[in-house]
Each structure stands twice: as structure tokens, then as C-alpha cells.
Design a protein around this motif. Structure first.
Motif, short mmCIF file in Angstrom:
data_model
loop_
_atom_site.label_atom_id
_atom_site.label_comp_id
_atom_site.label_asym_id
_atom_site.label_seq_id
_atom_site.Cartn_x
_atom_site.Cartn_y
_atom_site.Cartn_z
N UNK A 53 -2.75 1.05 15.88
CA UNK A 53 -3.89 0.87 14.97
C UNK A 53 -5.01 1.84 15.26
N UNK A 54 -5.19 2.20 16.53
CA UNK A 54 -6.30 3.07 16.93
C UNK A 54 -5.96 4.55 16.83
N UNK A 55 -4.72 4.89 16.52
CA UNK A 55 -4.30 6.29 16.45
C UNK A 55 -4.34 6.76 15.00
N UNK A 56 -5.26 7.66 14.65
CA UNK A 56 -5.35 8.10 13.26
C UNK A 56 -4.10 8.82 12.76
N UNK A 57 -3.40 9.53 13.64
CA UNK A 57 -2.19 10.23 13.23
C UNK A 57 -1.09 9.22 12.89
N UNK A 58 -0.91 8.22 13.75
CA UNK A 58 0.11 7.20 13.49
C UNK A 58 -0.18 6.45 12.20
N UNK A 59 -1.45 6.11 11.98
CA UNK A 59 -1.81 5.37 10.77
C UNK A 59 -1.64 6.24 9.53
N UNK A 60 -1.91 7.53 9.63
CA UNK A 60 -1.72 8.44 8.49
C UNK A 60 -0.23 8.51 8.12
N UNK A 61 0.63 8.68 9.13
CA UNK A 61 2.07 8.72 8.86
C UNK A 61 2.57 7.38 8.30
N UNK A 62 2.04 6.28 8.81
CA UNK A 62 2.44 4.98 8.29
C UNK A 62 2.01 4.82 6.84
N UNK A 63 0.82 5.32 6.51
CA UNK A 63 0.36 5.27 5.12
C UNK A 63 1.26 6.11 4.21
N UNK A 64 1.63 7.29 4.69
CA UNK A 64 2.47 8.18 3.87
C UNK A 64 3.90 7.67 3.74
N UNK A 65 4.50 7.27 4.85
CA UNK A 65 5.92 6.90 4.85
C UNK A 65 6.15 5.42 4.55
N UNK A 66 5.14 4.59 4.74
CA UNK A 66 5.30 3.16 4.51
C UNK A 66 5.47 2.81 3.04
N UNK A 67 5.09 3.71 2.15
CA UNK A 67 5.22 3.45 0.70
C UNK A 67 6.67 3.57 0.22
N UNK A 68 7.53 4.21 1.00
CA UNK A 68 8.94 4.36 0.61
C UNK A 68 9.71 3.07 0.84
N UNK A 69 10.73 2.79 0.04
CA UNK A 69 11.49 1.54 0.19
C UNK A 69 12.53 1.62 1.32
N UNK A 70 12.08 1.66 2.56
CA UNK A 70 12.97 1.83 3.70
C UNK A 70 13.98 0.71 3.82
N UNK A 71 13.63 -0.49 3.40
CA UNK A 71 14.56 -1.63 3.50
C UNK A 71 15.77 -1.44 2.60
N UNK A 72 15.64 -0.61 1.55
CA UNK A 72 16.74 -0.38 0.62
C UNK A 72 17.68 0.74 1.07
#
Length: 99
Positions: A53-72
């Protein structure tokens, strides 16, 4: 012969802390074998570790990649030759590979 110096006391204290941490980890129980997908990690209400949560790089990647349907996407455990690859994911999204 062991000489009792402050340095050896520090080494012993460090070893005790290390063993204590390992025992506490073991007491928590087994680590889950399956990791949550990125879309689950990015979902509102999912509690991420503090260092993430405190790492801006990790949160940026999570924002970018989290929108993809990884569960599918197909997993590597389903045994298909294309599992876990971009071609396998594209085939799943399109309903099959063109043939």
C-alpha cells in the motif's frame, strides 16, 4: 572457548529473534498454495500488505494491471499447452483460437 563480549551477545540476540520469527510464522498455519489474482487484489475491500500500500510503484502497477480479467485467464494447472501464455488468454477471451 567462547568469549562473552558485547558482539557475541548481539549475535545471540539476533539468532533468538530469527528463531522467534520462524516459530511465529509456523504458528500462523500453512501458507495458501493459491495466490489471489491481480483483479481480486485490486478489488475494493481487499486488504493489501502495508509495504504494498505504501509503495507508489506497486500501487501504480496494480491500478494498471488490476483492471484486466485475470481470473478468466487459463491457469498453468489446467494442463493445456497454451495455459499461462498470451495465446491461451487470447483464445479464452475470443472463444477459441482462429483455425
Amino acid at each position: 572457548m567462547i568469549v562473552d563480549t558485547p558482539r557475541s551477545a548481539v549475535n545471540i540476540a539476533g539468532a533468538v529473534r530469527s528463531v522467534r520469527r520462524r516459530l511465529l510464522r509456523l504458528a500462523r498455519g500453512p501458507v495458501p498454495l493459491e495466490r489471489p489474482s491481480l483483479d481480486r487484489l485490486a478489488a475494493p475491500g481487499y486488504t493489501l500488505p502495508c509495504f504494498v500500500r505504501e509503495c507508489p510503484v506497486a500501487m501504480r502497477y496494480l491500478d494498471l494491471l488490476g483492471a484486466l480479467p485475470w481470473s478468466d485467464f487459463p491457469s498453468a494447472s489446467d494442463g493445456s499447452a497454451l495455459a499461462g501464455t498470451a495465446a491461451g488468454a487470447a483464445g479464452t477471451v475470443r472463444g477459441g483460437l482462429p483455425g
